[in-house]
Design an enzyme around this catalytic site. Structure first.
Site, short mmCIF file in Angstrom:
data_model
loop_
_atom_site.label_atom_id
_atom_site.label_comp_id
_atom_site.label_asym_id
_atom_site.label_seq_id
_atom_site.Cartn_x
_atom_site.Cartn_y
_atom_site.Cartn_z
CE LYS A 261 -4.47 1.00 0.45
NZ LYS A 261 -5.62 0.27 -0.12
N GLY B 221 -24.72 3.38 2.92
CA GLY B 221 -23.84 3.97 1.91
C GLY B 221 -24.21 3.56 0.51
N GLY C 17 -22.72 4.57 -2.40
CA GLY C 17 -21.65 5.08 -3.26
C GLY C 17 -21.45 4.15 -4.44
CB VAL D 172 -19.25 -0.69 -3.48
CG1 VAL D 172 -19.59 -2.16 -3.22
CG2 VAL D 172 -17.82 -0.56 -3.96
CE1 TYR E 211 -29.08 4.20 -6.35
CE2 TYR E 211 -28.45 3.10 -8.38
CZ TYR E 211 -29.38 3.80 -7.64
OH TYR E 211 -30.62 4.07 -8.16
P1 NAD Z 1 -17.86 5.85 -2.12
O1 NAD Z 1 -17.06 6.96 -1.57
O2 NAD Z 1 -18.22 5.84 -3.57
O3 NAD Z 1 -19.25 5.73 -1.31
C1 NAD Z 1 -19.39 5.86 0.05
C2 NAD Z 1 -20.84 6.27 0.30
O4 NAD Z 1 -21.07 6.18 1.70
C3 NAD Z 1 -21.15 7.71 -0.13
O5 NAD Z 1 -22.26 7.68 -1.00
C4 NAD Z 1 -21.49 8.41 1.19
O6 NAD Z 1 -22.58 9.32 1.08
C5 NAD Z 1 -21.91 7.27 2.07
N1 NAD Z 1 -21.70 7.51 3.50
C6 NAD Z 1 -20.64 8.04 4.14
N2 NAD Z 1 -20.85 8.08 5.47
C7 NAD Z 1 -22.09 7.54 5.68
C8 NAD Z 1 -22.87 7.28 6.83
N3 NAD Z 1 -22.44 7.58 8.06
N4 NAD Z 1 -24.08 6.71 6.67
C9 NAD Z 1 -24.54 6.38 5.44
N5 NAD Z 1 -23.84 6.63 4.31
C10 NAD Z 1 -22.63 7.19 4.43
O7 NAD Z 1 -17.09 4.50 -1.70
P2 NAD Z 1 -17.17 3.08 -2.40
O8 NAD Z 1 -16.11 2.99 -3.44
O9 NAD Z 1 -18.58 2.75 -2.73
O10 NAD Z 1 -16.68 2.14 -1.20
C11 NAD Z 1 -17.52 1.86 -0.09
C12 NAD Z 1 -16.73 1.11 0.95
O11 NAD Z 1 -16.24 -0.11 0.39
C13 NAD Z 1 -15.50 1.85 1.47
O12 NAD Z 1 -15.33 1.53 2.82
C14 NAD Z 1 -14.36 1.26 0.65
O13 NAD Z 1 -13.13 1.33 1.34
C15 NAD Z 1 -14.82 -0.17 0.51
N6 NAD Z 1 -14.27 -0.83 -0.68
C16 NAD Z 1 -14.50 -0.31 -1.91
C17 NAD Z 1 -14.00 -0.97 -3.02
C18 NAD Z 1 -14.24 -0.46 -4.41
O14 NAD Z 1 -14.01 -1.22 -5.37
N7 NAD Z 1 -14.74 0.75 -4.59
C19 NAD Z 1 -13.24 -2.15 -2.86
C20 NAD Z 1 -13.04 -2.66 -1.57
C21 NAD Z 1 -13.56 -1.99 -0.49
#
Ligand code: NAD
Length: 344
Positions: free
Chosen positions: A80, A176, A178, A180, A182
């Site tokens: 990382k 959440g 976001g 993932v 949605y």
């Molecule tokens: P993102 O930033 O696109 O979405 C996060 C969402 O969470 C946002 O829409 C935000 O409004 C919402 N949010 C934040 N705080 C909140 C709360 N207290 N209550 C409700 N909603 C809240 O992130 P992502 O890429 O969708 O990733 C989501 C999680 O999955 C993260 O923890 C990330 O580390 C993990 N993750 C993501 C991936 C990936 O491929 N994107 C891979 C492994 C792990």
């Protein structure tokens, strides 16, 4: 802080501190373990309050990547990088200098995007090194693959809970919406689940009501909803002493990293009879996709086969936990470390 002591504690192989005044880059790159192959892990940009905080984060995250990559069956180790900066301070020079630092490691670390770094930044890094994956024109955004893996893990969790992996009529609370979260809702809705959702931005909530008939609750209430499965897709460390007594679900299975605060919280969750699909296994779809690019033979069909296998791994771990009473996180870590270090 004794840096060497910190590095030795979790068995890290190599840590590079980068200071490029001209380019405005302060970064730390940690290579945790390369027994299975070069270390893959994203580059996070964050305004850490201190260098100690940045070092702690990069050591913890790189070790987590070793576990994630090993458990996904990938022939890659864990690494990382963190850039110590505020997102408003991003510059091309900063990312070029970061690319040079990655290149200087000679391929034992392969970088990618992470929190606060995006495709455009990756393209700048790629000017200076080939040791990068997740580029927009190759494997692209990992999130859809992460969502598919989490969906598979949720189905396996349902199977252990109910004897069938049908999600028809099950209530699933998603924290959440976001990239993932949605996408996950789309898969869950298609499979017949009833959705309860919360998100910071209103727009996605309106879309979820319209597209999936979801019920919206506040961000303060989502974790405590009465449901079959809670799917945290926003923040880490939600399984903690404050929340554990208030959970009203039968299992927790979501995308967020580092869901469990500490070992004691994992045990307390188990004592409450709530199943937990280990985060670094269920959310491995994204890195499976990126690793295929790093291996130089990207093939979406082969990627999906590995992502679907998350179902089997989660089912196996939950069944072992059901039988032995051992917390799922402990079993998952052992499973990953057996691949990394052999059956020592
Ligand atoms: P993102 O930033 O696109 O979405 C996060 C969402 O969470 C946002 O829409 C935000 O409004 C919402 N949010 C934040 N705080 C909140 C709360 N207290 N209550 C409700 N909603 C809240 O992130 P992502 O890429 O969708 O990733 C989501 C999680 O999955 C993260 O923890 C990330 O580390 C993990 N993750 C993501 C991936 C990936 O491929 N994107 C891979 C492994 C792990």
């Amino acid at each position: 802080m004794n840096v060497m002591e910190e590095i030795t504690k979790w068995g890290h192989e190599k840590v590079l501190f980068v200071n490029n005044e001209e380019a405005g880059l302060k970064a730390i790159i940690a290579v945790h373990n390369t027994n299975l192959g070069p270390a893959i892990g994203g580059c996070r940009l964050w305004p850490y309050a201190s260098e100690e905080e940045a070092l702690f984060d990069v050591l913890r995250l790189s070790r987590g990547m070793s576990h994630k990559n090993a458990a996904a069956g990938l022939n890659f180790g864990g690494g990382k990088a963190v850039i110590i900066a505020d997102p408003s301070q991003k510059t091309e020079a900063m990312f070029e200098a970061f690319g040079e630092a990655v290149n200087a490691l000679g391929g034992c670390y392969i970088t990618a995007e992470d929190v606060n770094t995006c495709c455009d930044d990756a393209l700048i890094i790629a000017r200076k090194t080939n040791h990068i994956c997740g580029l927009p024109h190759v494997s692209g955004d990992p999130s859809p693959y992460t969502a598919i893996g989490v969906f598979q893990g949720i189905k396996a969790t349902a199977k252990v809970l109910n004897g069938t992996d049908s999600l028809e009529g099950l209530t699933i609370a998603v924290q959440g919406l976001g990239k993932v979260g949605y996408d996950l809702c789309r898969h869950l809705h298609k499979a017949g689940a009833k959705l309860i959702v919360a998100n910071l931005e209103q727009e996605k909530l309106d879309m979820a009501v319209e597209e999936f008939g979801a019920t919206v609750v506040s961000v303060d209430e989502i974790l405590y909803q009465e449901c079959d499965i809670l799917a945290p897709c926003a923040l880490g460390a939600i399984v903690n002493p404050t929340n554990i007594p208030k959970f009203n679900c039968r299992a927790i299975a979501g995308a967020a990293n580092n869901l469990i605060l500490d070992l004691e919280s994992g045990e307390a969750l188990k004592a409450r009879g709530i199943y937990y699909a280990p985060d670094f296994i269920i959310n491995g779809g994204g890195v499976i996709n990126a690793a295929a690019e790093a291996a130089g033979d990207y093939n979406e069909e082969a990627v999906l086969e590995k992502v679907y296998n998350i179902y089997n791994t989660i089912e196996k771990i939950l069944l072992e936990s059901k039988e032995t009473g051992e917390p799922e996180g402990v079993i998952a870590t052992r499973f990953a470390e057996e691949r990394i270090y052999g059956n020592k």
